[in-house]
Design a protein around this motif. Structure first.
Motif, mmCIF file in Angstrom:
data_model
loop_
_atom_site.group_PDB
_atom_site.id
_atom_site.type_symbol
_atom_site.label_atom_id
_atom_site.label_comp_id
_atom_site.label_asym_id
_atom_site.label_seq_id
_atom_site.Cartn_x
_atom_site.Cartn_y
_atom_site.Cartn_z
ATOM 1 N N SER A 7 0.721 -1.221 -0.077
ATOM 2 C CA SER A 7 0.122 0.099 0.098
ATOM 3 C C SER A 7 1.022 1.287 -0.179
ATOM 4 O O SER A 7 2.167 1.139 0.198
ATOM 5 C CB SER A 7 -0.811 -0.006 1.033
ATOM 6 N N GLY A 8 0.193 2.470 -0.442
ATOM 7 C CA GLY A 8 1.125 3.652 -0.090
ATOM 8 C C GLY A 8 1.303 4.274 -1.550
ATOM 9 O O GLY A 8 1.909 5.276 -1.463
ATOM 10 N N GLY A 9 0.990 3.558 -2.513
ATOM 11 C CA GLY A 9 1.336 4.233 -3.666
ATOM 12 C C GLY A 9 0.505 5.370 -4.199
ATOM 13 O O GLY A 9 -0.573 5.603 -3.419
ATOM 14 N N GLY A 10 0.894 6.107 -5.225
ATOM 15 C CA GLY A 10 -0.018 7.153 -5.757
ATOM 16 C C GLY A 10 0.829 8.107 -6.804
ATOM 17 O O GLY A 10 1.734 7.836 -7.216
ATOM 18 N N LEU A 11 0.080 9.247 -6.844
ATOM 19 C CA LEU A 11 0.607 10.324 -7.823
ATOM 20 C C LEU A 11 1.321 11.412 -7.179
ATOM 21 O O LEU A 11 0.886 11.721 -6.119
ATOM 22 C CB LEU A 11 -0.346 10.891 -8.723
ATOM 23 N N VAL A 12 2.457 11.687 -7.400
ATOM 24 C CA VAL A 12 3.431 12.758 -6.652
ATOM 25 C C VAL A 12 4.042 13.395 -7.683
ATOM 26 O O VAL A 12 4.531 12.975 -8.989
ATOM 27 C CB VAL A 12 4.468 12.168 -5.706
ATOM 28 N N GLN A 13 4.290 14.902 -7.386
ATOM 29 C CA GLN A 13 5.081 15.360 -8.186
ATOM 30 C C GLN A 13 6.717 15.201 -8.057
ATOM 31 O O GLN A 13 6.878 14.735 -7.100
ATOM 32 C CB GLN A 13 4.785 16.808 -8.227
ATOM 33 N N ALA A 14 7.346 15.481 -9.211
ATOM 34 C CA ALA A 14 8.891 15.158 -9.109
ATOM 35 C C ALA A 14 9.226 16.004 -8.075
ATOM 36 O O ALA A 14 9.038 17.271 -7.829
ATOM 37 C CB ALA A 14 9.560 15.557 -10.452
ATOM 38 N N GLY A 15 10.475 15.492 -7.255
ATOM 39 C CA GLY A 15 10.989 15.912 -5.959
ATOM 40 C C GLY A 15 10.177 15.442 -4.664
ATOM 41 O O GLY A 15 10.670 15.821 -3.608
ATOM 42 N N GLY A 16 8.989 15.063 -4.745
ATOM 43 C CA GLY A 16 8.299 14.845 -3.750
ATOM 44 C C GLY A 16 8.519 13.420 -3.098
ATOM 45 O O GLY A 16 9.689 12.799 -3.741
ATOM 46 N N SER A 17 7.854 12.869 -2.315
ATOM 47 C CA SER A 17 7.980 11.622 -1.448
ATOM 48 C C SER A 17 6.964 10.864 -1.229
ATOM 49 O O SER A 17 5.834 11.230 -1.100
ATOM 50 C CB SER A 17 8.710 11.883 -0.102
ATOM 51 N N LEU A 18 7.145 9.583 -1.179
ATOM 52 C CA LEU A 18 5.885 8.496 -0.817
ATOM 53 C C LEU A 18 6.749 7.465 -0.177
ATOM 54 O O LEU A 18 7.855 7.328 -0.068
ATOM 55 C CB LEU A 18 5.439 7.873 -1.984
ATOM 56 N N ARG A 19 5.824 6.905 0.997
ATOM 57 C CA ARG A 19 6.109 5.786 1.592
ATOM 58 C C ARG A 19 5.307 4.605 1.567
ATOM 59 O O ARG A 19 4.085 4.413 1.616
ATOM 60 C CB ARG A 19 6.006 6.349 2.975
ATOM 61 N N LEU A 20 5.903 3.598 0.862
ATOM 62 C CA LEU A 20 5.442 2.366 0.364
ATOM 63 C C LEU A 20 5.278 1.642 1.948
ATOM 64 O O LEU A 20 6.165 1.399 2.618
ATOM 65 C CB LEU A 20 6.022 1.560 -0.842
ATOM 66 N N SER A 21 4.400 0.686 1.973
ATOM 67 C CA SER A 21 4.383 -0.337 3.265
ATOM 68 C C SER A 21 3.949 -1.837 2.496
ATOM 69 O O SER A 21 3.391 -1.727 1.448
ATOM 70 C CB SER A 21 3.420 0.024 4.122
ATOM 71 N N CYS A 22 4.375 -2.670 3.256
ATOM 72 C CA CYS A 22 4.164 -4.059 2.753
ATOM 73 C C CYS A 22 3.962 -4.673 4.130
ATOM 74 O O CYS A 22 4.770 -4.905 5.073
ATOM 75 C CB CYS A 22 5.335 -4.632 1.979
ATOM 76 N N ALA A 23 2.578 -5.262 4.281
ATOM 77 C CA ALA A 23 2.328 -5.844 5.334
ATOM 78 C C ALA A 23 2.211 -7.485 5.176
ATOM 79 O O ALA A 23 1.690 -7.859 4.167
ATOM 80 C CB ALA A 23 0.838 -5.689 5.867
ATOM 81 N N ALA A 24 2.758 -8.230 5.946
ATOM 82 C CA ALA A 24 2.766 -9.950 5.829
ATOM 83 C C ALA A 24 2.059 -10.431 6.731
ATOM 84 O O ALA A 24 1.638 -9.799 7.802
ATOM 85 C CB ALA A 24 4.324 -10.245 5.873
ATOM 86 N N SER A 25 1.424 -11.728 6.219
ATOM 87 C CA SER A 25 0.539 -12.214 7.269
ATOM 88 C C SER A 25 1.154 -13.549 7.883
ATOM 89 O O SER A 25 0.476 -14.272 8.759
ATOM 90 C CB SER A 25 -0.586 -13.072 6.291
ATOM 91 N N SER A 26 2.436 -13.621 7.463
ATOM 92 C CA SER A 26 2.958 -15.166 7.924
ATOM 93 C C SER A 26 3.735 -14.974 9.395
ATOM 94 O O SER A 26 4.222 -13.870 9.886
ATOM 95 C CB SER A 26 4.109 -15.547 7.094
ATOM 96 N N ARG A 27 3.502 -15.957 10.445
ATOM 97 C CA ARG A 27 4.245 -15.942 11.627
ATOM 98 C C ARG A 27 5.635 -15.962 11.512
ATOM 99 O O ARG A 27 6.530 -15.687 12.571
ATOM 100 C CB ARG A 27 3.551 -16.968 12.510
ATOM 101 N N THR A 28 6.088 -16.449 10.393
ATOM 102 C CA THR A 28 7.494 -16.738 10.114
ATOM 103 C C THR A 28 8.044 -15.412 9.535
ATOM 104 O O THR A 28 9.345 -15.443 9.024
ATOM 105 C CB THR A 28 7.957 -17.703 9.363
#
Length: 121
Positions: A7-28
């Protein structure tokens, strides 16, 4: 096997910032080395960054070094990709990946569904 959701994607102007997240379901999840890859239209999927299972070591593609930061929290079963100083050439679908090999640019078999990042000039 580990299930990954980005999650966390989107549209941003050059020079900007984004933070992507990846959530996992495994206990390992804590034992997995986690990576980010991206695929631009008409191009092959490419390595972006990887972090070891304990967060002790990271590796970045030359094209993102100094601009992107990968981090991992085993307690939250989440890995992030902080992207700063974004460029139009960073536009791609970004995928989260898990491997049990180590600090490698070769992806493991576990992928998320991807999240679109678009950087406008």
């Amino acid at each position: 096997q580990v299930q990954l959701v980005e999650s966390g994607g989107g549209l941003v102007q050059a020079g900007g910032s984004l933070r992507l997240s990846c959530a996992a379901s495994s206990r390992t999840f804590r034992w997995y080395n986690m990576g980010w890859f991206r695929q631009a239209p008409g191009k092959e999927r490419e390595f972006v960054a990887v972090i070891t299972w304990n967060g002790g070591s990271t590796l970045y593609a030359d094209s993102v070094k100094g601009r992107f930061t990968i981090s991992k929290d085993n307690a939250k079963s989440t890995v992030w990709l902080q992207m700063n100083s974004l460029k139009p050439e960073d536009t791609a679908v970004y995928y989260c990946n898990a491997n049990l090999v180590g600090l490698t640019t070769t992806p493991g078999p576990n992928w998320g569904q991807g999240t679109q990042v678009t950087v406008s000039s």
